[in-house]
Scaffold this active site. Sequence first.
Site, short mmCIF file in Angstrom:
data_model
loop_
_atom_site.label_atom_id
_atom_site.label_comp_id
_atom_site.label_asym_id
_atom_site.label_seq_id
_atom_site.Cartn_x
_atom_site.Cartn_y
_atom_site.Cartn_z
N THR A 1 53.89 41.31 35.28
CA THR A 1 52.87 42.34 35.21
C THR A 1 53.43 43.43 34.31
O THR A 1 54.63 43.48 34.12
CB THR A 1 52.63 42.92 36.63
N ARG B 1 41.35 34.50 41.89
CA ARG B 1 42.55 34.91 42.60
C ARG B 1 42.87 36.39 42.32
O ARG B 1 42.74 36.88 41.21
CB ARG B 1 43.74 34.04 42.19
N THR C 1 55.97 44.55 40.63
CA THR C 1 55.72 43.36 39.83
C THR C 1 56.38 42.17 40.52
O THR C 1 57.38 42.33 41.21
CB THR C 1 56.26 43.52 38.39
N ILE D 1 55.53 38.17 42.53
CA ILE D 1 54.52 37.31 43.14
C ILE D 1 53.62 38.16 44.03
O ILE D 1 54.02 38.63 45.10
CB ILE D 1 55.17 36.17 43.94
N GLY D 2 52.38 38.39 43.57
CA GLY D 2 51.51 39.37 44.18
C GLY D 2 51.16 39.10 45.63
O GLY D 2 50.98 40.04 46.41
#
Length: 270
Positions: free
Chosen positions: A157, A184, A206, A208-209
Amino acid sequence: MKNSVLIHGGAGSPSSMSIILEGILNKIEYDDDPLNVAVNSVVSMEDDPAFNAGTGSVPRLDGTIQMDAAVMSDGNFGSVICIENVKNPVLVARDVMLNSPHIILSGDGAVKFARLMGYDYYDPHTEKSRNMIRKFYSESFNGNVPAIFNRKKSGDTVGAVARINNKFAAAVSTGGSFPMLRGRVGDSPLIGAGIYSGPNGAVVATGIGEEIAKKLLSYKIYSKIKTDSLENIVKNEVNSFKTSCGIIAITDDEYIAYSNTNMAYAYKEF
């Protein structure tokens, strides 16, 4: 601490990209509004196809590109979720905050709002994104959809935090985490998850959301400001993640860019 801005190129971004980020900070316009500085920084990264935001966004599994972005300043928040066919999602997020009665717009509604605000149609697909989807299906698809998601994900990100005259702002933008289904949503456009800013500082995450959002990581870090050094707070939280995670944060007298993987970043005082 002087007026300053701190930006990152995403969890997993090679440190060599810090040179690009330093160049961005040397070229953007500076004024006395931290929101403008944070947003201008993110716009420059959205325009560079090297980053996973705006023009460089990764595709969904159906080949489309849906993007998320958010801004926060002075207790106000705005975000767009799964927006398509705009060049700079972060600018639309700022307009949601400043020029609408809402805090979040998604999908077709976000696109229609962008058109009302004067943003032209823009196709963010690049040869990079087209090749990603071609390569993915040629190597991975075997009819077992769940198996697709066992592959290692990328969750980079771009983001910025700024401090000017004792006020703070944050901005974030992303193309998502590949591979992902259409629709998603990760942490970036969710207040307190991928972004938070208040009178004590600003934080952007930033990685893995899904994992970041579960912990409301940005607000969790913000809520601990002044209880310990910013370095200790951020490192303790980030190191608790088993998946990739990175943070940039700034307060009255500290700043930090830290990740449990590689993360390009740049800092500038002005």
